[in-house]
Design an enzyme around this catalytic site. Structure first.
Site, PDB file in Angstrom:
ATOM      1  N   HIS A   1       0.835  -1.205   0.000  1.00  9.58           N
ATOM      2  CA  HIS A   1       0.000   0.000   0.000  1.00  9.58           C
ATOM      3  C   HIS A   1       0.871   1.257   0.000  1.00  9.58           C
ATOM      4  CE1 HIS A   1      -3.655   2.363   1.259  1.00  9.58           C
ATOM      5  NE2 HIS A   1      -2.705   3.154   1.717  1.00  9.58           N
ATOM      6  N   GLU A   2       1.783   1.327   0.967  1.00  9.23           N
ATOM      7  CA  GLU A   2       2.635   2.521   1.054  1.00  9.23           C
ATOM      8  C   GLU A   2       3.556   2.626  -0.161  1.00  9.23           C
ATOM      9  OE1 GLU A   2       1.745   4.679   3.035  1.00  9.23           O
ATOM     10  OE2 GLU A   2       0.507   3.398   4.298  1.00  9.23           O
TER      11      GLU A   2
ATOM     12  N   HIS B   1       3.529   6.634  -6.906  1.00 10.06           N
ATOM     13  CA  HIS B   1       2.824   7.848  -7.342  1.00 10.06           C
ATOM     14  C   HIS B   1       3.767   9.059  -7.240  1.00 10.06           C
ATOM     15  CE1 HIS B   1      -1.391   9.995  -7.132  1.00 10.06           C
ATOM     16  NE2 HIS B   1      -0.761  10.217  -8.262  1.00 10.06           N
TER      17      HIS B   1
ATOM     18  N   HIS C   1       1.743   4.345  -2.932  1.00 13.90           N
ATOM     19  CA  HIS C   1       1.853   5.807  -2.776  1.00 13.90           C
ATOM     20  C   HIS C   1       3.219   6.280  -3.272  1.00 13.90           C
ATOM     21  CE1 HIS C   1      -1.803   6.841  -0.691  1.00 13.90           C
ATOM     22  NE2 HIS C   1      -1.544   6.114   0.373  1.00 13.90           N
TER      23      HIS C   1
END
Length: 679
Positions: free
Chosen positions: A469-470, A476, A473
């Site tokens: 998940h991190e 991105h 990010h």
């Protein structure tokens, strides 16, 4: 200019943060100098005698204050990941200064006149889509923050912002202090019945490190979660749960109740001052959702679909606990324990059986391999840049041509100076200036179980998905490719920002991806197919209850921020209980209160935005269906995702970007299908 490492351009490899050379005493003078320098840059824009243009006003404004931005990112990231009393004291001094500086810009009439002049002439300008977005965003940053207010109201706004900056910091400091203050020392090994050996060993090591006899447990997640999940001793689970649930709610010097009431009232007053009905109306104007009505309808629609399933699951769990141990009723400290036992019974799937296949280093390599197969990124660990703690890992990220894409920091283990949870952040934004594409410096911070004397760091499956998940990010941020720093990377609408992170979690459930990294840390055996099947089969286990829990947080957030009479709220606990009434499964615990430690909304920027996790789940489920249709490592789909979502940041409306990637708007059915909530 003062002799301060933070003020000069960093003469470091890759222009990275010079952590080892920075002293705490450097921060306050550096902030003051950088604010002064940034004000001088603003003065140059304001005093320009030429007609306001996009370049000499909007663009100049976006590139101003670069050093202040870097100092702020270093300081506030340290305040989250490696803080101490001195840093916290500086934060209390610095936050009002930054708040004042922000207001000095947005309430500067002469500057606003120039911005407004460009904005009102926009139809006559030849601007790219990114420039149009920046102009619109810049104008709104003034108009939405008081530029059109009379002078007395501007002063009122300044005062509110100053108070809010101090209160939100105080809230977070109290939560961290409460987390660090609690210790549960167990001296009888019989009280550890049910706990995995790894958890016992970690607790033993922690006790030894503090020169205590026995096993020490804290509220840090790697200590707390295993105890609540596996410990047979119900009284000790209760003790730990009450400590975790009562953070900021004890009526002492660390109590957050009054702080919350002040924060929500000040946010409401601020919104009113700016012409908005509530704080939620103000915030959501700049989100995909647009209004509190849309958010509440969205949450309640999902609630309607999830609640029957959640109630069925809860009943099943209650019956299981009754049949297993003769329990009359489930309490909150029983949920994880009996859920794990029921999951093991239904799926023969035990996190302890999975952990040997998820050695931290293997999972990191797995995330890197997935990123390579999808986006052609290469990760090389380097030791040529500074780090703020020995635990931090540093990487150079390059593309297939060997060009630098990003610098990447990863910080995985709990410490006393580090807040709980997991997050991604940035030490340096990406932007294109003078024809040079200046690459970003990105970081992820987690709290995983540390290696012990006998075992490496082995992750639970939930920790594996957290890392992915991190890392989503982080991608991105790393793949950002925009001209302007304020539109770069994760600078997107808040309810869009969770799409890259949540979509990447899906790879953790796929055989094709798991086989790349899920190998037994001792034998090297690839994770057996039957375990992969069980992971997939159990993915929707208690999904109704999980969904209800997430929705309850979103509804609580909206209850604090979308009501039009926050000044009338007298009891934090009573208000919270009312917000939770439609999502409640477990009996009320009088000693506990979630709001007083709800850092996401009272410190972390998610106020009126917690719903965005579920909102983004709709996007991510829909997006991953596309990958599944074409192949989870399909290059065409990956390139579309990279080119339209990951690299373009906030340069266009997120729904426009999403539709360009997917070819259509997302439908919630994909999420409901994945969650097993569609009949």
């Amino acid at each position: 200019m003062i002799n301060n490492i933070l003020i000069k351009p960093f003469e470091t490899t890759y222009n990275s943060a010079p952590f080892s050379k920075i002293k705490n005493d450097d921060f306050l003078p550096a902030f003051k100098q950088a604010i002064s320098d940034a004000k001088a840059e603003i003065d140059v824009i304001v005093n320009n005698t030429e007609t306001p243009t996009f370049e000499n006003t909007i663009e100049a404004l976006d590139f101003s204050g670069e050093q202040l931005g870097r100092i702020s990112s270093i300081f506030f990231n340290l305040n989250s990941a490696e803080t101490n009393d001195t840093i916290q004291k500086i934060a209390q001094e610095v936050s009002p200064l930054l708040s004042d500086f922000g207001n000095d810009i947005t309430l500067n009439e002469d500057l606003f006149k120039r911005v407004k002049a460009v904005y009102e002439n926009k139809d006559n300008l030849t601007l790219t889509i990114e420039q149009q977005t920046l102009l619109d965003k810049r104008y709104k940053s003034f108009s939405r923050n008081g530029a059109n207010l009379p002078e007395d109201k501007k002063q009122e706004l300044r005062e509110i912002d100053k108070q809010l900056s101090k209160l939100t910091l105080k809230f977070g400091e109290n939560v961290l202090a409460e987390t660090n203050a609690f210790e549960m020392l167990v001296t009888d090994e019989a009280d550890l019945s049910g706990l995995p050996d790894g958890a016992k060993e970690a607790a033993k090591q922690l006790a030894e490190s503090k020169e205590k006899e026995g096993w020490l447990f804290t509220l840090d997640y790697p200590s707390y979660i295993p105890f609540m999940t596996y410990a047979d001793n119900r009284e000790l689970r209760k003790k730990l749960a009450l400590a975790a649930g009562s953070k900021g709610f004890k009526g002492d010097h660390l109590d957050n109740q009054d702080t919350i009431l002040k924060i929500v009232k000040l946010r409401f007053d601020r919104a009113n001052l700016l012409g908005y009905k509530t704080h939620a109306h103000f915030v959501l104007e700049e989100r995909m959702a647009k209004s509190p009505e849309t958010v509440n309808n969205f949450l309640n629609e999902l609630l309607e679909k999830a609640k029957p399933a959640a109630e069925r699951e809860f009943k099943t769990l209650e019956n299981f606990a009754k049949d297993t141990d003769g329990l009359d009723h489930l309490e909150k400290w029983d949920g994880s324990y009996y859920s794990e036992k029921l999951k093991q019974k239904l799926f023969s799937l035990d996190d302890e059986k999975l952990k040997p296949y998820f050695k931290l280093e293997h999972v990191i390599d797995g995330a890197f391999t997935v990123a390579n197969k999808l986006f052609d990124l290469n990760f090389e660990e380097i030791d040529t840049i500074d780090k703020y703690h020995d635990d931090v890992l540093t990487y150079k990220v390059t593309n297939t041509n060997g060009d630098l894409v990003s610098i990447f920091y990863a910080d995985f283990f709990p410490r006393a100076g580090k807040r709980n949870g997991a997050w991604m952040t940035s030490y340096k934004s990406q932007a294109i200036k003078h024809g040079i594409n200046d690459r970003p410096h990105i970081s992820i911070v987690c709290n995983f179980t540390k290696p012990t004397k006998s075992k490496p760091s082995l992750l639970t499956f939930n920790e594996v998905t957290t890392l992915f998940h991190e890392f989503g990010h982080a991608l991105h941020g790393m793949l950002a490719n925009t001209t302007y720093p304020s539109l770069s990377g994760t600078s997107v609408f808040w309810d869009f920002v969770e799409l890259p992170s949540q979509v990447l979690e899906n790879w953790c459930y796929e055989k094709e991806a798991l086989e790349l990294f899920a190998t037994h840390y001792e034998t090297g055996e690839v994770i057996p197919m039957e375990l992969v099947e069980k992971i997939k089969a159990s993915a929707t286990f208690n999904e109704g209850m999980q969904t209800l829990r997430q929705l309850s947080f979103g509804l609580l957030d909206m209850s604090w921020h979308s009501g039009d009479t926050p000044g009338n709220i007298k009891s934090v606990k009573a208000h919270e209980s009312e917000a939770f009434k439609n999502t409640k499964l477990y009996p009320e615990v009088e000693e506990n209160c979630m709001s007083t430690a709800f850092s996401h909304i009272f410190q972390g920027g998610y106020s009126s935005g917690y719903y965005s996790y579920k909102w983004a789940e709709v996007l991510d489920a829909d997006a991953f269906e596309y990958f599944k249709e074409e192949g989870i490592f399909n290059k065409d789909v990956a390139n579309k995702f990279k080119d339209n979502v990951l690299s373009l940041g906030g340069t266009e409306n997120p729904m426009t970007l999403y539709k360009r990637f997917r070819g259509k708007e997302p439908k919630p059915e994909a999420l409901l299908r994945r969650a097993g909530l569609l009949k």
